[in-house]
Design an enzyme around this catalytic site. Structure first.
Site, PDB file in Angstrom:
ATOM      1  N   HIS A 340       0.599  -1.813  -0.255  1.00 46.48           N
ATOM      2  CA  HIS A 340       0.081   0.236  -0.145  1.00 46.48           C
ATOM      3  C   HIS A 340       0.602   1.140   0.095  1.00 46.48           C
ATOM      4  CE1 HIS A 340      -0.346   1.135   4.149  1.00 46.48           C
ATOM      5  NE2 HIS A 340       0.112   0.159   4.730  1.00 46.48           N
ATOM      6  N   ASP A 350       6.118   2.959   7.728  1.00 53.43           N
ATOM      7  CA  ASP A 350       4.861   2.171   6.774  1.00 53.43           C
ATOM      8  C   ASP A 350       4.242   2.832   6.745  1.00 53.43           C
ATOM      9  OD1 ASP A 350       2.453   0.935   6.490  1.00 53.43           O
ATOM     10  OD2 ASP A 350       1.699   0.662   9.246  1.00 53.43           O
ATOM     11  N   GLU A 387      -5.253   1.912   2.752  1.00 54.29           N
ATOM     12  CA  GLU A 387      -5.484   0.292   3.504  1.00 54.29           C
ATOM     13  C   GLU A 387      -5.374   0.839   5.033  1.00 54.29           C
ATOM     14  OE1 GLU A 387      -2.555  -2.337   5.656  1.00 54.29           O
ATOM     15  OE2 GLU A 387      -2.162  -0.637   5.779  1.00 54.29           O
ATOM     16  N   GLU A 388      -4.396   1.803   5.161  1.00 55.85           N
ATOM     17  CA  GLU A 388      -4.702   2.296   6.346  1.00 55.85           C
ATOM     18  C   GLU A 388      -6.424   2.109   7.843  1.00 55.85           C
ATOM     19  OE1 GLU A 388      -2.253   1.509   8.684  1.00 55.85           O
ATOM     20  OE2 GLU A 388      -0.492   2.281   7.373  1.00 55.85           O
ATOM     21  N   ASP A 416       4.467  -4.810   3.396  1.00 53.34           N
ATOM     22  CA  ASP A 416       3.487  -3.718   4.122  1.00 53.34           C
ATOM     23  C   ASP A 416       4.559  -2.381   4.372  1.00 53.34           C
ATOM     24  OD1 ASP A 416       2.256  -1.843   5.532  1.00 53.34           O
ATOM     25  OD2 ASP A 416       0.398  -3.283   6.008  1.00 53.34           O
ATOM     26  N   HIS A 500       2.914   4.644  13.491  1.00 58.76           N
ATOM     27  CA  HIS A 500       1.738   5.086  13.256  1.00 58.76           C
ATOM     28  C   HIS A 500       2.026   6.470  13.460  1.00 58.76           C
ATOM     29  CE1 HIS A 500      -1.453   2.035  11.531  1.00 58.76           C
ATOM     30  NE2 HIS A 500      -0.337   2.157  11.232  1.00 58.76           N
TER      31      HIS A 500
END
Ligand SMILES: [Zn+2]
Length: 697
Positions: A340, A350, A387-388, A416, A500
């Site tokens: 993604h 990420d 995706e998140e 990922d 994140h």
């Protein structure tokens, strides 16, 4: 029809003559050679992709999509955008206050991640969305604070045992063991009115932190989604095209896949301030006292938390970038690589470490093509969006292309977070185990070039340990759990502290994650090599014997649970035994074909493609059109997320769910349902055996 088969047959025999394995292995070795890898361009891709925060639906993410599209095109991969129109949520306003017993003044939290001196991203830090939970319930909540550890079902049982009432409270849970959506749903089920989830310094922090060390700064917050479903919540089971049917927000709430109480993610500094306000009994867990907030107590109160969150839900255009290299011999067989692109903030680890690797794979394949290589089967690059929020881009695409993928997809290979540190980490459906091990034996360890990835892998874990894809942690979910495509997930390094948060940026990656970009290059090598084997090997490199062993292991784990309840696992044990025989049989067929003379091989065009179809379709046989009870989107009866932890990987999820339910209801009917689930699993395993054998009954 006959003509087409004839064509494949001739083409295949020509392939055997001139382009057989030695030729392919020449190209495959070249692919992983030092001369083909390009750390500098990987680093450049990552830098370009992470210049601005690029949450799904943002202008910056559309820019990143354009970058991926033009880069793939420049590497000779014809590419296009597959757009969807999906319901995403964004924060509008938030506030958090802690009221303390007098005379202490209340604490108002700023809920802001701080920039640091010399932060090269200071000018765009304002584009980072305020910290929030995707799909959080809008509203306000006030109540005494209760510390609930990881917020698992068993943590609430412990609290109940201590006589602590969570009803009407605002819970404080720490990130770490289960999916955040389940943390909020568990809090809701326990009667809490709101939930705060913080990053505990003992798990993610250190004495020093970013930019001086890899650890999370005091104001760092792990944002993320709290939706426990997969795909656009307003289009369950069908694609979110521009004009399409949608269910209402009320219906989404009724699905139970979004929480009905408000929640916020918070930093370790804010989490510690709240912990200090909580009295009562000492938390019954792993000696939390010491560093930071001191002794952890469970409450309730006396600190009272007031939280409010207001979000908006918007139908937003998202963009998957799809690139296709047509196969030369079997263009109607697909080997799919996916990663993604959307990120909560800058997304250096990420997910764009993976995006940079995807582009590196495409570049190396372009170099191979210039040397005369053409894949036997079609290779598809997928760069997913949203995706998140809940695997949305990949799920919508799989739902839209379901028939084609079910009949043509050989395998799906996901990356990922490609790199978060050292150490090879992979999960797969078991027929890919052997291929992953073989590939790991060919690629050098980026952290110790005197040995292969495989050598380091076994020295670290004692065995080449391969995880399974039962969790819903990334975009393989739709491929495995919805349509039954053999899949793998590949990474270097496990979890990492700035996950994140606003600090997952290029500086963090180039200082701590992968200073030389060697780990990125290694991910590209192994990811691409596995794809090349799947695309070029005349006989698909699947070994179902590992699957049989894995099923036997899983059934052993069930045994202890069910024996005394009058349930019987015999139908499953029998079906697994049959499956094992079928796996041995097809392996023998493969050996015979490979050992056969050229004359024998000549008539194999049909023989080989018939055999490959059985190898490809056996995984599909584990799916059942009805899906799991109460969760019909999950069709795979062997691998699906655990009910109370979306990240968790369970074997036989339908059986586990039914046994869990029967244990609590303890009625004849509920035990009967558990037995029914055992029969259902046995039947799909039998289907898989029949498919491997290829005989009609
Ligand atoms: Zn990700």
């Amino acid at each position: 029809m006959l003509k087409a088969v004839g064509f494949i047959s001739v083409a295949t025999s020509i392939y055997f003559l001139f382009l057989t394995l030695p030729q392919n292995s020449f190209y495959h070795s070249l692919f992983i050679s030092e001369s083909f890898s390009n750390n500098e361009s990987i680093s450049h891709h990552l830098y370009m992709l992470t210049r601005r925060p690029h949450i799904a639906g943002s202008e910056a993410n559309a820019e990143a999509a354009a970058y991926v599209l033009s880069t793939l095109t420049s590497y000779g991969v014809p590419s296009h955008i597959a757009p969807y129109y999906t319901a995403l949520t964004y924060p509008v306003s938030r506030s958090l206050t802690l009221t303390l017993p007098p005379p202490q003044p209340p604490l108002h939290f700023t809920l802001r991640q701080e920039i640091y001196d010399g932060d090269p991203y200071a000018d765009v830090a304002g584009e980072v969305e305020p910290t929030f939970h995707g799909y959080a319930k809008s509203g306000s909540a006030a109540g005494p604070a209760v510390y609930v550890n990881y917020g698992r079902v068993e943590d609430y049982a412990t609290l109940a045992g201590m006589g602590v009432n969570v009803s009407g409270a605002v819970v404080l849970a720490r990130y770490g063991e289960i999916y955040r959506g389940d943390i909020v749903l568990n809090a809701q089920a326990a009667g809490a009115v709101g939930a705060l989830i913080y990053t505990d310094r003992k798990d993610y922090g250190g004495e020093k932190w970013f930019p001086d060390d890899k650890w999370m700064p005091p104001s760092g917050v792990q944002v993320g989604s709290v939706y426990t479903g997969a795909g656009d919540p307003t289009t369950p089971g069908w694609p979110s095209t521009e004009e399409c049917e949608r269910i209402s927000e009320e219906e989404v709430e009724e699905s139970g896949e979004v929480p009905l109480i408000p929640s916020l993610p918070i930093s370790w500094a804010d989490g510690e301030a709240i912990i200090r306000s909580i009295g009562g009994q000492v938390a019954d867990e792993d000696g939390r006292e010491g560093k930071g907030a001191g002794v952890y107590r469970v409450g309730p109160g006396p600190g009272v938390v007031n939280l409010s969150y207001q979000g908006k839900q918007v139908i937003t255009k998202i963009e998957n970038v799809i690139g296709i290299i047509q196969g030369g011999v079997e263009p109607d067989r697909f080997v799919i690589l996916g990663n993604h692109r959307d990120a909560w903030t800058f997304g250096a680890a990420d997910p764009n470490s993976g995006t940079a690797c995807l582009l590196e794979v495409a570049q190396r394949m372009w170099k191979l093509q210039k040397k005369g290589w053409k894949p036997r089967r079609t290779i598809i690059f997928c760069n997913w969006d949203a995706e998140e929020y809940g695997l949305i881009g990949s799920v919508e695409w799989v739902e839209e292309n379901r028939q084609m993928l079910e009949s043509r997809a050989v395998a799906y290979l996901n990356v990922d977070v490609a790199v978060a540190g050292a150490g090879f980490d992979t999960s797969a459906t078991p027929q890919l185990d052997e291929l992953l091990v073989q590939s790991a034996k060919q690629v050098l360890d980026p952290d110790n070039s005197s040995q292969t990835i495989y050598d380091s892998w076994i020295s670290l874990t004692n065995s080449a340990e391969i995880g399974r894809l039962g969790g819903a942690g990334s975009d393989y979910s739709a491929f495995v759990q919805h349509i039954g495509v053999p899949s793998a997930d590949i990474a270097f390094g496990g979890s990492y502290p700035v996950y994140h948060s606003m600090y997952d940026d290029f500086v963090w990656m180039s200082k701590f994650g992968d200073p030389m970009f060697r780990r990125h290059a290694a991910v590209a090598s192994i990811w691409g090599l596995v794809a090349l084997r799947l695309a070029d090997d005349v006989i698909l490199p699947f070994n179902y014997l590992s699957y049989a062993h894995e099923l036997q292991k899983s059934v052993k784990q069930l045994e202890g649970q069910v024996l005394h309840r009058g349930l019987t696992l015999v139908p499953m044990i029998n079906s697994i035994n049959e499956f094992k025989k079928a796996a041995i049989h097809i392996n023998d067929e493969i050996k015979a074909l490979e050992a056969g003379s050229w004359t024998a091989m000549r008539k194999d065009g049909q023989e080989v493609s018939e055999l490959n179809d059985r190898l490809m379709m056996a995984e599909r046989a584990f799916t059942d059109p009805e899906g799991l009870k109460g969760r019909p989107w999950y069709k795979h009866l062997i691998y699906a997320p655990a009910k109370h932890n979306d990240y968790g990987s369970t074997s036989f999820p339908g059986i586990s769910d039914a046994i869990e339910k029967a244990k609590s209801l303890n009625t004849t009917e509920s035990w009967h349902s558990a037995q029914h689930e055992i029969w259902r699993v046995s039947r799909v395993i039998t289907q898989a055996s029949l498919c491997l054998k290829g005989d009609l009954t």
